[in-house]
Motif scaffolding. Structure first.
Motif, PDB file in Angstrom:
ATOM      1  N   PRO A  12       0.834  -1.210   0.000  1.00 35.35           N
ATOM      2  CA  PRO A  12       0.000   0.000   0.000  1.00 35.35           C
ATOM      3  C   PRO A  12       0.864   1.254   0.000  1.00 35.35           C
ATOM      4  CG  PRO A  12      -0.002  -0.992   2.163  1.00 35.35           C
ATOM      5  CD  PRO A  12       0.765  -1.917   1.252  1.00 35.35           C
ATOM      6  N   ILE A  13       0.365   2.296  -0.628  1.00 27.72           N
ATOM      7  CA  ILE A  13       1.053   3.581  -0.649  1.00 27.72           C
ATOM      8  C   ILE A  13       0.208   4.558   0.137  1.00 27.72           C
ATOM      9  CG2 ILE A  13       1.882   5.453  -2.119  1.00 27.72           C
ATOM     10  CD1 ILE A  13       2.224   3.336  -4.334  1.00 27.72           C
ATOM     11  N   TYR A  14       0.821   5.196   1.102  1.00 24.80           N
ATOM     12  CA  TYR A  14       0.092   6.101   1.975  1.00 24.80           C
ATOM     13  C   TYR A  14       0.495   7.546   1.705  1.00 24.80           C
ATOM     14  CZ  TYR A  14      -0.963   1.886   4.558  1.00 24.80           C
ATOM     15  OH  TYR A  14      -1.396   0.651   4.913  1.00 24.80           O
ATOM     16  N   GLU A  15      -0.462   8.416   1.764  1.00 28.94           N
ATOM     17  CA  GLU A  15      -0.236   9.852   1.636  1.00 28.94           C
ATOM     18  C   GLU A  15      -0.958  10.491   2.814  1.00 28.94           C
ATOM     19  OE1 GLU A  15       1.129  13.376   0.048  1.00 28.94           O
ATOM     20  OE2 GLU A  15       1.483  11.422  -0.851  1.00 28.94           O
ATOM     21  N   LYS A  16      -0.217  11.143   3.682  1.00 29.17           N
ATOM     22  CA  LYS A  16      -0.836  11.761   4.851  1.00 29.17           C
ATOM     23  C   LYS A  16      -1.556  13.033   4.417  1.00 29.17           C
ATOM     24  CE  LYS A  16       0.046  13.445   9.441  1.00 29.17           C
ATOM     25  NZ  LYS A  16      -0.411  12.618  10.492  1.00 29.17           N
ATOM     26  N   LEU A  17      -2.846  13.094   4.736  1.00 27.91           N
ATOM     27  CA  LEU A  17      -3.661  14.248   4.405  1.00 27.91           C
ATOM     28  C   LEU A  17      -4.016  14.996   5.677  1.00 27.91           C
ATOM     29  CD1 LEU A  17      -6.179  12.616   1.897  1.00 27.91           C
ATOM     30  CD2 LEU A  17      -4.135  13.921   1.352  1.00 27.91           C
ATOM     31  N   SER A  18      -3.850  16.283   5.654  1.00 25.11           N
ATOM     32  CA  SER A  18      -4.278  17.115   6.780  1.00 25.11           C
ATOM     33  C   SER A  18      -5.801  17.171   6.780  1.00 25.11           C
ATOM     34  CB  SER A  18      -3.717  18.527   6.635  1.00 25.11           C
ATOM     35  OG  SER A  18      -2.314  18.509   6.635  1.00 25.11           O
ATOM     36  N   PRO A  19      -6.409  17.503   7.928  1.00 28.42           N
ATOM     37  CA  PRO A  19      -7.873  17.618   7.965  1.00 28.42           C
ATOM     38  C   PRO A  19      -8.382  18.571   6.889  1.00 28.42           C
ATOM     39  CG  PRO A  19      -6.996  17.660  10.176  1.00 28.42           C
ATOM     40  CD  PRO A  19      -5.812  17.710   9.235  1.00 28.42           C
ATOM     41  N   GLY A  20      -9.358  18.117   6.115  1.00 23.49           N
ATOM     42  CA  GLY A  20      -9.944  18.920   5.057  1.00 23.49           C
ATOM     43  C   GLY A  20      -9.172  18.894   3.748  1.00 23.49           C
ATOM     44  N   GLU A  21      -8.012  18.265   3.736  1.00 19.80           N
ATOM     45  CA  GLU A  21      -7.185  18.229   2.533  1.00 19.80           C
ATOM     46  C   GLU A  21      -7.699  17.162   1.562  1.00 19.80           C
ATOM     47  OE1 GLU A  21      -2.509  18.795   1.838  1.00 19.80           O
ATOM     48  OE2 GLU A  21      -3.024  17.038   3.032  1.00 19.80           O
ATOM     49  N   ILE A  22      -7.550  17.417   0.259  1.00 22.12           N
ATOM     50  CA  ILE A  22      -8.019  16.506  -0.783  1.00 22.12           C
ATOM     51  C   ILE A  22      -6.843  16.079  -1.651  1.00 22.12           C
ATOM     52  CG2 ILE A  22      -9.447  16.333  -2.865  1.00 22.12           C
ATOM     53  CD1 ILE A  22     -11.340  18.355  -1.581  1.00 22.12           C
ATOM     54  N   LEU A  23      -6.812  14.803  -2.031  1.00 22.32           N
ATOM     55  CA  LEU A  23      -5.793  14.265  -2.920  1.00 22.32           C
ATOM     56  C   LEU A  23      -6.495  13.670  -4.135  1.00 22.32           C
ATOM     57  CD1 LEU A  23      -2.886  13.291  -3.581  1.00 22.32           C
ATOM     58  CD2 LEU A  23      -3.457  11.201  -2.339  1.00 22.32           C
ATOM     59  N   LEU A  24      -6.212  14.194  -5.332  1.00 19.65           N
ATOM     60  CA  LEU A  24      -6.765  13.620  -6.555  1.00 19.65           C
ATOM     61  C   LEU A  24      -6.012  12.339  -6.857  1.00 19.65           C
ATOM     62  CD1 LEU A  24      -7.198  16.763  -8.796  1.00 19.65           C
ATOM     63  CD2 LEU A  24      -8.965  15.496  -7.601  1.00 19.65           C
ATOM     64  N   ILE A  25      -6.724  11.260  -7.108  1.00 19.43           N
ATOM     65  CA  ILE A  25      -6.099   9.971  -7.361  1.00 19.43           C
ATOM     66  C   ILE A  25      -6.024   9.675  -8.849  1.00 19.43           C
ATOM     67  CG2 ILE A  25      -6.320   7.486  -6.986  1.00 19.43           C
ATOM     68  CD1 ILE A  25      -7.604   8.179  -4.274  1.00 19.43           C
ATOM     69  N   SER A  26      -7.133   9.825  -9.553  1.00 19.42           N
ATOM     70  CA  SER A  26      -7.116   9.563 -10.985  1.00 19.42           C
ATOM     71  C   SER A  26      -8.256  10.281 -11.686  1.00 19.42           C
ATOM     72  CB  SER A  26      -7.185   8.065 -11.278  1.00 19.42           C
ATOM     73  OG  SER A  26      -8.457   7.565 -10.949  1.00 19.42           O
ATOM     74  N   LYS A  27      -8.116  10.408 -12.997  1.00 22.07           N
ATOM     75  CA  LYS A  27      -9.140  11.036 -13.834  1.00 22.07           C
ATOM     76  C   LYS A  27      -9.378  10.134 -15.028  1.00 22.07           C
ATOM     77  CE  LYS A  27     -10.093  15.216 -16.466  1.00 22.07           C
ATOM     78  NZ  LYS A  27     -10.065  14.780 -17.844  1.00 22.07           N
ATOM     79  N   ASP A  28     -10.642   9.834 -15.294  1.00 24.43           N
ATOM     80  CA  ASP A  28     -11.018   8.995 -16.422  1.00 24.43           C
ATOM     81  C   ASP A  28     -12.121   9.720 -17.180  1.00 24.43           C
ATOM     82  OD1 ASP A  28     -11.571   6.975 -18.198  1.00 24.43           O
ATOM     83  OD2 ASP A  28     -12.664   5.752 -16.757  1.00 24.43           O
ATOM     84  N   GLU A  29     -11.762  10.310 -18.316  1.00 24.56           N
ATOM     85  CA  GLU A  29     -12.670  11.125 -19.117  1.00 24.56           C
ATOM     86  C   GLU A  29     -13.299  12.210 -18.246  1.00 24.56           C
ATOM     87  OE1 GLU A  29     -15.269   9.006 -21.702  1.00 24.56           O
ATOM     88  OE2 GLU A  29     -13.691   7.658 -22.354  1.00 24.56           O
ATOM     89  N   ASN A  30     -14.590  12.087 -17.903  1.00 25.12           N
ATOM     90  CA  ASN A  30     -15.220  13.137 -17.113  1.00 25.12           C
ATOM     91  C   ASN A  30     -15.407  12.756 -15.644  1.00 25.12           C
ATOM     92  OD1 ASN A  30     -17.209  11.244 -17.631  1.00 25.12           O
ATOM     93  ND2 ASN A  30     -18.848  12.751 -17.718  1.00 25.12           N
ATOM     94  N   CYS A  31     -14.759  11.684 -15.183  1.00 26.79           N
ATOM     95  CA  CYS A  31     -14.865  11.251 -13.783  1.00 26.79           C
ATOM     96  C   CYS A  31     -13.531  11.418 -13.061  1.00 26.79           C
ATOM     97  CB  CYS A  31     -15.294   9.793 -13.699  1.00 26.79           C
ATOM     98  SG  CYS A  31     -16.956   9.507 -14.340  1.00 26.79           S
ATOM     99  N   VAL A  32     -13.596  11.747 -11.775  1.00 28.25           N
ATOM    100  CA  VAL A  32     -12.413  11.932 -10.947  1.00 28.25           C
ATOM    101  C   VAL A  32     -12.578  11.107  -9.677  1.00 28.25           C
ATOM    102  CG1 VAL A  32     -11.088  13.618  -9.596  1.00 28.25           C
ATOM    103  CG2 VAL A  32     -12.011  14.265 -11.810  1.00 28.25           C
TER     104      VAL A  32
END
Length: 54
Positions: A12-32
């Motif tokens: 697994p790959i972990y990314e620490k997010l602060s409260p309220g923070e957003i991480l974009l993972i992937s985009k497929d045509e018009n979906c995120v």
């Protein structure tokens, strides 16, 4: 039954997010797909944008 040697190791790959923070993972045509830290709880969501007609 799968032998122990034949199993793929999943790392697994972990990314620490602060409260309220957003991480974009992937985009497929018009979906995120994105992850958000909501008050210490990780939520993974998918949103699809629609095109409005004229």
């Amino acid at each position: 039954m799968v032998k122990e040697k034949e199993r793929k190791k999943i790392e697994p790959i972990y990314e620490k997010l602060s409260p309220g923070e957003i991480l974009l993972i992937s985009k497929d045509e018009n979906c995120v797909i994105y992850a958000v830290n909501k008050d210490g709880e990780l939520k993974i969501k998918r949103i699809c944008l629609t095109e409005e007609g004229d």
